[in-house]
Design an enzyme around this catalytic site. Structure first.
Site, PDB file in Angstrom:
ATOM      1  N   LYS A   1     116.102 -35.479 -51.977  1.00 21.04           N
ATOM      2  CA  LYS A   1     117.458 -35.112 -51.897  1.00 21.04           C
ATOM      3  C   LYS A   1     118.358 -35.923 -51.646  1.00 21.04           C
ATOM      4  O   LYS A   1     119.399 -36.388 -52.144  1.00 21.04           O
ATOM      5  CB  LYS A   1     117.429 -34.202 -50.701  1.00 21.04           C
ATOM      6  CG  LYS A   1     116.645 -32.684 -51.028  1.00 21.04           C
ATOM      7  CD  LYS A   1     116.741 -31.842 -49.648  1.00 21.04           C
ATOM      8  CE  LYS A   1     116.064 -32.424 -48.302  1.00 21.04           C
ATOM      9  NZ  LYS A   1     114.740 -32.083 -48.420  1.00 21.04           N
ATOM     10  N   THR A   2     117.816 -37.169 -50.829  1.00 21.80           N
ATOM     11  CA  THR A   2     118.655 -38.303 -50.562  1.00 21.80           C
ATOM     12  C   THR A   2     118.643 -39.131 -52.015  1.00 21.80           C
ATOM     13  O   THR A   2     119.754 -39.601 -52.123  1.00 21.80           O
ATOM     14  CB  THR A   2     117.978 -39.169 -49.572  1.00 21.80           C
ATOM     15  OG1 THR A   2     117.861 -38.306 -48.330  1.00 21.80           O
ATOM     16  CG2 THR A   2     118.782 -40.469 -49.192  1.00 21.80           C
TER      17      THR A   2
ATOM     18  N   ASP B   1     122.991 -35.946 -44.238  1.00 19.20           N
ATOM     19  CA  ASP B   1     121.751 -35.568 -44.076  1.00 19.20           C
ATOM     20  C   ASP B   1     121.485 -34.530 -42.927  1.00 19.20           C
ATOM     21  O   ASP B   1     122.269 -34.776 -42.067  1.00 19.20           O
ATOM     22  CB  ASP B   1     120.782 -36.720 -44.011  1.00 19.20           C
ATOM     23  CG  ASP B   1     119.345 -36.429 -44.231  1.00 19.20           C
ATOM     24  OD1 ASP B   1     119.117 -35.362 -44.854  1.00 19.20           O
ATOM     25  OD2 ASP B   1     118.421 -37.227 -43.879  1.00 19.20           O
TER      26      ASP B   1
ATOM     27  N   THR C   1     116.647 -29.233 -44.912  1.00 18.14           N
ATOM     28  CA  THR C   1     115.343 -28.684 -44.953  1.00 18.14           C
ATOM     29  C   THR C   1     115.507 -27.041 -44.233  1.00 18.14           C
ATOM     30  O   THR C   1     114.619 -26.132 -44.665  1.00 18.14           O
ATOM     31  CB  THR C   1     114.347 -29.203 -44.292  1.00 18.14           C
ATOM     32  OG1 THR C   1     114.728 -29.277 -42.794  1.00 18.14           O
ATOM     33  CG2 THR C   1     114.118 -30.589 -44.662  1.00 18.14           C
TER      34      THR C   1
ATOM     35  N   ARG D   1     107.331 -38.650 -51.887  1.00 20.49           N
ATOM     36  CA  ARG D   1     107.210 -39.485 -50.825  1.00 20.49           C
ATOM     37  C   ARG D   1     105.647 -39.769 -50.282  1.00 20.49           C
ATOM     38  O   ARG D   1     105.389 -40.846 -50.011  1.00 20.49           O
ATOM     39  CB  ARG D   1     108.143 -39.207 -49.825  1.00 20.49           C
ATOM     40  CG  ARG D   1     107.935 -39.877 -48.232  1.00 20.49           C
ATOM     41  CD  ARG D   1     109.055 -39.364 -47.233  1.00 20.49           C
ATOM     42  NE  ARG D   1     110.144 -39.543 -47.742  1.00 20.49           N
ATOM     43  CZ  ARG D   1     111.068 -38.916 -46.995  1.00 20.49           C
ATOM     44  NH1 ARG D   1     111.039 -37.677 -46.417  1.00 20.49           N
ATOM     45  NH2 ARG D   1     112.511 -38.658 -47.524  1.00 20.49           N
TER      46      ARG D   1
END
Length: 345
Positions: free
Chosen positions: A68-69, A113, A162, A221
């Site tokens: 997302k980032t 965020d 999330t 990640r």
């Protein structure tokens, strides 16, 4: 240090992941996976550029660690504009929000965020900003208070969360573009691992990359983190290339099995099976018996166990499913066989 802050297979950002920034793709063409999102984003971005307007506000949601980032940065790069990144919990007052908004440049990107954690006052203040690019602020208190409306440069708000369900409907409705990021398949993760290995100047065999992908819980990640740890074992053994043998050895040493489960996951499953006959059992009871916090179980450990079909949520509590018994090599049956059979059908 909390357990979830040190788990190598945690999808959350860890302190040791900072160098991971060099692995982030900068353009849509370099971003692997999420093909539908990439295709649609490309259309929306090109259309906004053709009109010389700000892109509609974008909401990105899904489990942590899926990009997302990274996508927020890519959006800014593709638009050729500046990006300001902040975390919702870091904004404590209307004044701080006003300072952030008035400092934005025309058509730039503001990335927030954990946007579901904005407090109600700040959330409501964003409504006129997102719709009309006007910010309403009250000066003074009591009878002498007056309202001040400020114009804000047109910009694109990119919100990431999330927990999309925790975002109030009025806020969510103001996002013109809404994307859910899904977990990655093995092929996509293998491609990501090979790309990261090339950037980090790591030589890796195809079967080793596939093995790391299988244990990465569908999350880039985690895949990148495991690649680095396997590299450490290969360096210690003075190997010039990561092969399947050293990969399996390293992941076994890290207590990560072939499905990406670690000792905490297995402890939670065994707690449900051995102490509560497979369930149903309440979250608080699992927490008390396993030594983990209820919130941590629900937000950190449970999502993946749900995704792979090891547990299920029922009105009466959590239940371990057949796959979990088979994976743990346990024969114990739940107290309520009919419920267990129903969940597995």
């Amino acid at each position: 240090m909390k357990e979830e802050d040190s788990r190598i297979i945690s999808a959350a950002q860890l302190a040791g992941d900072d160098p991971e920034n060099i692995l982030r793709p900068l353009r849509l063409t370099d971003f692997i996976g999420q093909e539908d999102i990439k295709s649609n984003l490309n259309v929306f971005i090109k259309a906004a550029l053709n009109r010389k307007e700000a892109l509609d506000h974008v909401l990105l949601y899904g489990p942590p660690g899926l990009g997302k980032t990274t996508l927020s940065q890519i959006i800014a790069n593709e638009l050729g504009v500046e990006i300001k990144k902040i975390s919702a919990p870091s904004i404590n007052s209307i004044g701080e929000l006003a300072s952030i908004l008035t400092a934005l440049s025309e058509n730039s990107v503001l990335f927030i965020d954990e946007i579901h954690r904005l407090n109600a006052t700040l959330e409501e203040a964003l409504y006129p900003v997102m719709e009309d690019f006007k910010f309403d602020m009250f000066i003074g208190k009591g009878p002498s208070a007056r309202s001040l409306r400020m114009s804000i440069p047109k910009f694109t708000l990119v919100g990431a969360t999330t927990k999309a369900g925790n975002i109030a409907s009025p806020l969510r409705d103001r996002f013109g573009i809404d994307f859910r990021l899904d977990i990655y398949n093995y092929e996509e993760l293998t491609t990501i691992i090979k790309r990261s290995a090339k950037i980090l100047d790591i030589k890796i065999d195809d079967d080793a990359a596939i093995e790391i992908a299988k244990r990465s819980r569908g999350t880039p990640r985690i895949a990148n983190r495991l690649l680095k740890r396997v590299r450490d074992f290969a360096n210690y053994k003075k190997l010039e290339k990561i092969n399947l043998e050293i990969t399996n050895y390293a992941l076994e040493q890290l207590n990560i099995d072939f499905l990406g489960l670690d000792r905490v996951d297995k402890n939670i499953l065994k707690t449900i099976v051995e102490k509560f006959d497979g369930g149903p059992v309440g979250l608080d009871s699992i927490a008390a018996s396993s030594g983990e916090e209820s919130r941590t179980i629900e937000e950190v450990y449970e999502p993946y166990l749900l995704q792979i079909g090891f547990i299920a949520r029922t009105p009466r509590g959590r239940v371990c499913l057949k796959k979990a018994y088979e994976h743990l090599g346990l024969n114990q049956k739940p107290e309520n066989p009919s419920l267990f059979d129903w969940l597995n059908n």
